[in-house]
Design a protein around this motif. Structure first.
Motif: not given
Length: 570
Positions: A245-255
């Motif tokens: 879940s945390l990884r999905t969050y930082w991927q969205e922050l990157i995008d």
């Protein structure tokens, strides 16, 4: 066995209140009513003739809500019982004559008090201290260190605490978390929230580096250095789920990268809201692993408040959701201590919070939104993590419960729909963030759950901690609070004061010292060992009737560094 109520201290899903007799101040003290048999093991513990010292705590129901008897004493079975053990007290009026059918018990000279070493052992069981290195490789820190401690009232304790240093950005994170309807949500938030905050603060390049490391199977950059007591555990079974879940969050922050410098206030708000959203989503999706599936549902259906501090140089940010508090201890020019609030309670006593809730719902619901100082007549805090009973639609709640594990389906509370439930969500986890520029006179910060603030005024907290940290005591006139005090009693109070000053360094932890006062203070404002012994030796089924879980973090600031930073800014 003393009966437990079906009321959570923060959540009440009972029918109407029922009355029981309770201890009162009197020369002949009825302890319990005929309707509620007296526990035999209570009487060797507290002498009848001396219970008046602690009965005032009981007489005014510490959570200021109407409670009811358990199903053992009701004519029918209460349908909604989110927990097994709660305080069974009715808040009395000024006149206690309406409590009838009370038994009188003869005074007995028996006393089984804890010795000072036993008291200290209990008080110090959960204490933790951390001293910040003078130079951490990046900068001289504005934080000298912190002390923390917890004293349970619930079994198990529903409070949690966290502290960590941000390794990829500057700053330190500290927080206290107060659970209700169980400890599951508080536990999850204490493990996860700081990661969400740290990720929110990371620059785009660092996020990319972390994501590339995961993709290629390389070791990750450490984000946080945790400062934990051995009791502050992490859920190993859920670590993979939480990481995904945390990884999905930082991927969205990157995008979504905008190239702008991260604002701390915005990062704190986004982290709180995103974690709460993930808690809700994980419960809706479920998990093939039955244990994990039940865990994520327990986390979502229970709730937790949070009060978090981020300290970076002279910049102090407090993010608060619920009714835990942050307070700054300030040393005045004359050496005295004052308290500055850095958070606001999100409950019915906050008029702005009540107006906010009303503005978010139709005018037709205005009368049903807040009843008996509770959200929808049930929940005390107006902001919290979890508590999906106040966030999901009725259809979603029914679908999740019906498709969930048998343990969840058997829980009457999860199937309960709050009354007047028309336009969810009624609850938010969005924090209120306050920014404060530290000054040399700002000596310490206290973060604490409401168990402390219900027993002590912030000004007393500032004075006690300030005098403990400096070893300098500003004598105040002894207040007797309207009691008739003889010369002999006054002499005893002065003697006790001298003894207290000489033994101030008995505690090596400021949070422990504060808990000692919170639990052991008598009506004259001094620590009474006899009272402290009684309060700490209450059996678990009674302890919750007298006080709440208490969790405290005391952060001490480096005035020299703060002053130097101020001079550089000028």
């Amino acid at each position: 066995m003393l009966a437990a109520s079906c009321c959570d201290r923060r959540m009440c899903v009972c029918p109407g209140p029922r009355r029981i007799a309770i201890p009162v101040r009197s020369s002949r003290l009825p302890l319990l009513s005929d309707a509620m048999p007296a526990p035999a093991h209570l009487f060797p513990l507290i002498r009848n003739c001396e219970i008046s010292r602690i009965c005032s705590t009981v007489c005014y129901c510490h959570h200021k809500h109407l409670c009811c008897l358990s199903s053992h004493f009701a004519h029918g079975h209460f349908r909604y019982a989110p927990q097994k053990k709660f305080a069974a007290l009715y808040r009395p009026k000024e006149n206690f004559n309406h409590f009838i059918h009370a038994r009188d018990y003869a005074s007995t000279p028996q006393r089984f008090y804890l010795t000072p070493p036993q008291v200290n052992s209990i008080l110090k069981a959960n204490e933790y201290s951390f001293k910040v290195p003078e130079f951490d490789g990046k900068n001289v820190s504005s934080v000298l260190g912190f002390d923390s401690n917890q004293l349970p009232a619930n079994a198990p304790i529903e409070d949690r605490r966290s502290a960590a240093t941000c390794l990829q950005t500057r700053g330190m994170l500290l927080g206290v978390f107060d659970g209700h309807a169980g400890c599951a949500c508080a536990q999850a938030v204490s493990e996860r929230l700081f990661y969400y905050i740290a990720v929110s603060l990371l620059p785009h390049e660092t996020l990319l580096e972390i994501e590339n490391a995961v993709e290629s199977g390389r070791a990750l950059l450490p984000i946080l250095q945790w400062h934990k007591h051995p009791n502050d555990y992490f859920s190993k079974e859920a670590s993979k789920l939480y990481f995904n879940s945390l990884r999905t969050y930082w991927q969205e922050l990157i995008d979504l990268n905008s190239g702008e410098t991260t604002d701390v206030k915005e990062a704190l708000i986004n982290a709180f809201k995103r974690l709460d959203n993930d808690i809700s989503l994980e419960a809706q999706v479920g998990d093939p692993n039955s244990f994990l599936n039940y865990l994520v549902l327990r986390v979502a259906f229970s709730g937790a408040t949070a009060c978090v501090a981020h300290v970076d140089g002279v910049d102090l940010h407090i993010a608060n959701t619920g009714d835990s508090r942050a307070m700054l201890g300030v040393q005045e020019e004359d050496g005295s201590w004052s308290a500055v609030n850095l958070s606001y309670d999100h409950n019915a006593q906050n008029e702005h919070e009540v107006e906010r809730v009303k503005m978010e719902h139709p005018k037709s619901e205005e009368k049903s939104l807040v009843k008996q100082d509770r959200l929808l007549g049930l929940l005390m805090p107006f902001r919290a993590f979890g508590d999906v009973k106040f966030k999901w639609s009725i259809e979603l709640q029914k679908r999740v419960v019906e498709s969930g594990p048998d343990q969840l389906n058997d829980n009457e509370y999860t199937k309960f729909i709050p009354p007047n439930y028309h336009t969810p969500p009624y609850l938010t986890a969005e924090p209120e963030v306050i920014h404060h520029k530290l000054r040399p006179q700002d000596k310490f910060l206290v973060l604490a759950t409401d168990g402390l603030w219900e027993t002590m005024h912030r000004q007393d907290v500032a004075r006690i901690v300030g005098e403990y940290l400096t070893g300098v005591h500003h004598q105040q006139p002894i207040a007797v609070g309207g009691y008739k005090v003889t010369l002999g009693q006054m002499h005893g109070l002065l003697t006790e004061r001298r003894a207290r000053i000489s033994s101030v360094f008995e505690d090596q932890n400021a949070a422990t010292h504060l808990i000692r006062h919170a639990v052991g203070n008598n009506e004259f404002g001094t620590v009474d060992h006899e009272r402290l012994s009684k309060m700490l030796s209450l059996p678990e089924e009674l302890a919750r009737m007298y006080r709440d879980d208490i969790t405290i973090i005391v952060v001490q600031f480096n005035s020299h560094v703060i002053g130097a930073c101020q001079n550089e800014a000028l």
